[in-house]
Design a protein around this motif. Sequence first.
Motif, PDB file in Angstrom:
ATOM      1  N   TYR A  89       0.543  -0.957  -0.148  1.00  0.00           N
ATOM      2  CA  TYR A  89      -0.154   0.176   0.234  1.00  0.00           C
ATOM      3  C   TYR A  89       0.783   0.992   0.251  1.00  0.00           C
ATOM      4  O   TYR A  89       1.683   1.091   0.872  1.00  0.00           O
ATOM      5  N   THR A 130       1.203   6.045   0.406  1.00  0.00           N
ATOM      6  CA  THR A 130       0.204   6.699   0.304  1.00  0.00           C
ATOM      7  C   THR A 130       1.315   7.778   0.103  1.00  0.00           C
ATOM      8  O   THR A 130       2.611   7.481   1.288  1.00  0.00           O
ATOM      9  N   GLU A 176      -0.850  12.118   4.006  1.00  0.00           N
ATOM     10  CA  GLU A 176      -2.476  11.103   2.991  1.00  0.00           C
ATOM     11  C   GLU A 176      -2.901   9.660   3.510  1.00  0.00           C
ATOM     12  O   GLU A 176      -1.765   8.667   3.874  1.00  0.00           O
ATOM     13  N   VAL A 202      -5.100   7.996   1.804  1.00  0.00           N
ATOM     14  CA  VAL A 202      -5.957   7.815   1.293  1.00  0.00           C
ATOM     15  C   VAL A 202      -4.906   7.252  -0.241  1.00  0.00           C
ATOM     16  O   VAL A 202      -4.762   7.953  -0.190  1.00  0.00           O
ATOM     17  N   ASP A 220      -2.869   5.634  -3.139  1.00  0.00           N
ATOM     18  CA  ASP A 220      -3.125   5.759  -4.831  1.00  0.00           C
ATOM     19  C   ASP A 220      -2.241   5.308  -5.767  1.00  0.00           C
ATOM     20  O   ASP A 220      -0.919   5.631  -5.590  1.00  0.00           O
ATOM     21  N   LEU A 245     -13.190   8.571   8.005  1.00  0.00           N
ATOM     22  CA  LEU A 245     -12.281   8.304   7.331  1.00  0.00           C
ATOM     23  C   LEU A 245     -10.807   7.876   8.407  1.00  0.00           C
ATOM     24  O   LEU A 245     -10.672   9.416   9.228  1.00  0.00           O
ATOM     25  N   ALA A 274      -8.398  12.563  -4.278  1.00  0.00           N
ATOM     26  CA  ALA A 274      -8.805  11.749  -2.971  1.00  0.00           C
ATOM     27  C   ALA A 274     -10.036  10.774  -3.342  1.00  0.00           C
ATOM     28  O   ALA A 274     -10.078   9.653  -2.758  1.00  0.00           O
ATOM     29  N   ARG A 275     -10.598  11.107  -3.657  1.00  0.00           N
ATOM     30  CA  ARG A 275     -12.331  10.622  -3.460  1.00  0.00           C
ATOM     31  C   ARG A 275     -12.170   9.775  -4.645  1.00  0.00           C
ATOM     32  O   ARG A 275     -13.146   8.122  -3.919  1.00  0.00           O
ATOM     33  N   LEU A 310     -10.818   7.246  -2.787  1.00  0.00           N
ATOM     34  CA  LEU A 310     -10.800   6.413  -0.836  1.00  0.00           C
ATOM     35  C   LEU A 310     -11.808   5.013  -2.252  1.00  0.00           C
ATOM     36  O   LEU A 310     -12.265   3.885  -1.906  1.00  0.00           O
ATOM     37  N   ILE A 319     -10.718   2.598  -3.412  1.00  0.00           N
ATOM     38  CA  ILE A 319     -10.506   1.074  -2.812  1.00  0.00           C
ATOM     39  C   ILE A 319     -11.737   0.413  -1.873  1.00  0.00           C
ATOM     40  O   ILE A 319     -11.418  -1.036  -1.699  1.00  0.00           O
ATOM     41  N   LEU A 364      -9.121   2.064   8.337  1.00  0.00           N
ATOM     42  CA  LEU A 364      -8.681   3.266   7.696  1.00  0.00           C
ATOM     43  C   LEU A 364     -10.281   4.058   7.363  1.00  0.00           C
ATOM     44  O   LEU A 364      -9.994   5.319   6.698  1.00  0.00           O
ATOM     45  N   TYR A 365     -10.832   3.669   7.099  1.00  0.00           N
ATOM     46  CA  TYR A 365     -12.955   3.773   7.275  1.00  0.00           C
ATOM     47  C   TYR A 365     -13.262   3.343   8.069  1.00  0.00           C
ATOM     48  O   TYR A 365     -13.287   1.950   7.699  1.00  0.00           O
TER      49      TYR A 365
END
Lengths: 236, 788
Positions: free
Chosen positions: B179, B181, B185, B187, B189, B589, B644-645, B648, B651, B741-742
């Motif tokens: 992962y 990031t 941050e 999220v 990506d 989040l 970012a949206r 997320l 994910i 994470l969320y």
Amino acid sequence: MSERAAFETRGLTKVYGEGPTAVHALRGVDLVIPEGELVVLLGASGSGKSTLLNILGGLDRASGGAALFFDKDITAMTDRQLTLYRREHIGFVFQFYNLMPSLSAEENVELVTEIAENPLDPVEALGLVGLDKRRDHFPAELSGGEQQRVAIARAIAKQPTVLFCDEPTGALDSVTGRTVLGALQNVNRELGATVAIITHAAATAAMADRVIIMSDGAVREMTVNDAPQSAEEIEW
Amino acid sequence: MVSPLDKKLGRDLWRMKTQALAIAMVIAVGVLMLVMMDGLVNSLEETKTAYYERYRLADAFAPVKRAPRRLLEEIADIDGVASVEGRVVGGALIDIEGQAAPVRAQAVSLPEFREPRLNDVFLARGAKLDARRHDEILLLEGFADAHGLEPGDRLSATMNGARREFRIVGLAQSPEFLYTTAPGELVPDDSRFAVIWMGEEALAAAFDMDGAFNEALIGLERGAPLPAVLAALDRLLDPYGGAGAYGLEDQLSNRFITEEISGLVVSRSVVPPIFMAVAAFLLYIVISRMISAERLQIGLLKAFGYTNMEVGVHYFKFVLAIALVGAAAGCLFGILSGQALAGYYQLYYKIPFLIFLVDPGAFLIAVAVSVVSASAGGVIALQSVFALTPAVAMRPPAPPDYSRAFDIAGALKTWLDQPSRMVLRRLGRQPGKAFVAVIGIAAGMGLSLSMIGVMSGFSRSMDLTFTVIDRSDATVSFIEPLSDKTLYELARMDGVIEVERFREVPVILRNGTKSHRGGISGLIAEPRLSRAMVNETDPIHIRKDGVILAQTLRDKLDVEAGDMITIDVREGRRPILTAPVVAIADSLLGAPIYMEIGALNEALSEPHRVSGARLRIDSDKADMIYEKLKNMPAVAGVSLKGDARDALEKIMNEGAGATRFIMAGMAAVITFGIVFNSARIAFAERAHDLASLRVMGFTKGEAAFVLLGELGIIVLIALPLGIVIGHGLVGAIAAGFSTDLYSIPAEVDAASGGGAALAVLIAAVASGLLVKRDVDRLDLVAALKSRE
């Protein structure tokens, strides 16, 4: 007796299955049932009586030949036409009554009067079989003979042109059986309905206007009885 | 020699194949779920462990400002340390052609003339680094794929203020970066954060680290005490600016993947049992009613002299055959789909290999639950049949007695026709049976509803996070905390509408033995662009006298508002502070910690410092703004809310959350299975009555009404109950899907309820149509000839 034929069959056949295992239930039945008669069908098991009745009653389809109901060919009717035919003209009484357990005696009769065009009053129909006093009872509270009489009341309440009875007394003792046969005779005499009864009890033939004996999928013998006895007189 | 009973068994199964298959299917779905989730979780665990081992992922990491290489020998002498590797790491900004916002990257050194002792990389494509060439790099494969970069391509990056040109020679993967990031941050990506590996000498030159390292990797001996090693590391590195050694469990990538797997573990322990329970319940209903319908044959067998035991065994075999076929199919498809899903996750996590493993215990549990629940249904039905003498059992059952039943139909006599009365009386006569059917359908609906609730929870989580909590367009972070005067420069840019400063400070929160490694967000007292919320929509005033913790941290650290908490700051002078928890905020989040920025700076004795700012900008001028930001030397990175949206969402849809789609599908299958079976059984029980109605001249539609009217009422009663059950289940299932994470808000809103109700109604209509077909095809003669 009227001269018009309620039913006329010509070379009526019925085959179940196909190929070497095919069963020929009817092998060309030719007969006439005049309007307003009480007819008794006799014959051994497998002789084709029930098959014949089922075809005439619009419950089953013929494999060949014609079956006319007042000149209308039943064998050519669609499913929907057969349903209407049963609804408007035919009443059925079965060996095992086939009452709706969730409806009272009167409601079982109403089941039919609600969809019939010119029905009897349900209480009157129950009166014809002597059960008007027990009209609020559910099938579970009635004896076998009483249940069968409710079935008859239900069948006649729509004032059917024809009443078909398949072993109506088959599950009953002789006394009760005689009461039921009496009720059927009443229907024939007082409402003028054509009544056809399938039975194993040959004695029943004494009350018929006409007796048809079947064997092996064909009519073996047909006799006309000029002096039918009343149901009470029948010897079992 | 096959016994006559076994022949009967085979033929009965064949005769009832449709129904048997429908039951087997429900069992299969429950079993599939269990085996699939088990296979998935075990495989991910095993694969992760094997990946870590094969590529020698370090057990501990010790970042430091600048330490001489000779110190590595001292580290190796610490008790419990098995291997040590020193390396250079540094931040970089990568220019991607055609993209205004710069991309952040982490540069990591690899030893030139040997394999790294720890944190090896897997070379997916291309060649290894050539020790003599200083412009060669390996690039993280996920990032390269996201931007269409290949070995042989060139890449330009800014390191330590100097722009340099590199040649990509290979694409690599590493267990350290499953992962990725950017620092600060949340999220991950692929497209917005890169990892570059390059020769130690070249990277050391770029960051003035000749003869030094700024991160030590430590492999531990088996059973070595991690806290003691970490403490020893901190002591050794402190004079050189050690930032605090930490174990693998606090390593970012590992934490994310561990969280996702533990999310799946919770899903595995919560969701399949619910599915199995619903399937078992359905099975019980169906089998018991099926056996009841066999009453005549059971009477006959007993009349022939078969004992209750023999008859019982015969029907048990019948049940067993169906249950085993279902369980076997479930296991098979469970393995297949578990393998497919694990394969999917393997791609998603970019692990170069997969070890698929299902715990045999999962099969045993699955098969046992199916067989036991199916048998329970059979046993109860058989008992009532055994209680009868053979003669009574062989006779058609006496008409059920409706005279003593609660008669609502009688009360409504004037308004109801006979068919409606039949419907109501039947329900009134056997309220138990109707109740069981209602519960069955409601359970199926509850399952579907909770899945829909989880689905809408996912989108709600997204919505709240990116429209209610975060209202900025972009976030600018600085390489190191700067004076807040820098913000004027941002505010003066053409197109910048609003600037809101923040301070991010890495900390370890401690409450007794519980601790959490994260960052404190210093916000202004009444933030407008990035807010702390409570009850989803009420902003919290950021107070000066303490910290505000996210719910997840309240649970993790076991603290409540009013408690004191220790804050171990891991930056600058690294003070250890104590502060009260003043409020608990929602956390959809991440696991944020908030404090008023002025108070935070004061506690750190660093007044007027900012780590960056959130911006609201004119979207027409966005590219121009990014271009300017890229050229500001103090800017470490810019992240866009839109990106970012998207990340997320990706994910949630492709990560651990992906199983929710499969589960929702299964829930739909189960719901349909229950409704269809209820209708099918009701038809079987009433074929005789329906045939009688048809004989009397009732049309197909009128006859079907008697049957389907009952189903309709049962379904209508089940709907509100299903909503109640859904409410109960959604919390458990949402908890299963929530990770560090969320988190997924567990609630069932009106739209979800409506959706589930609609699904059940569609299932009911479809089942109704299927059963109506049976009513239409009723063989009147056959149905009337034989009673039952």
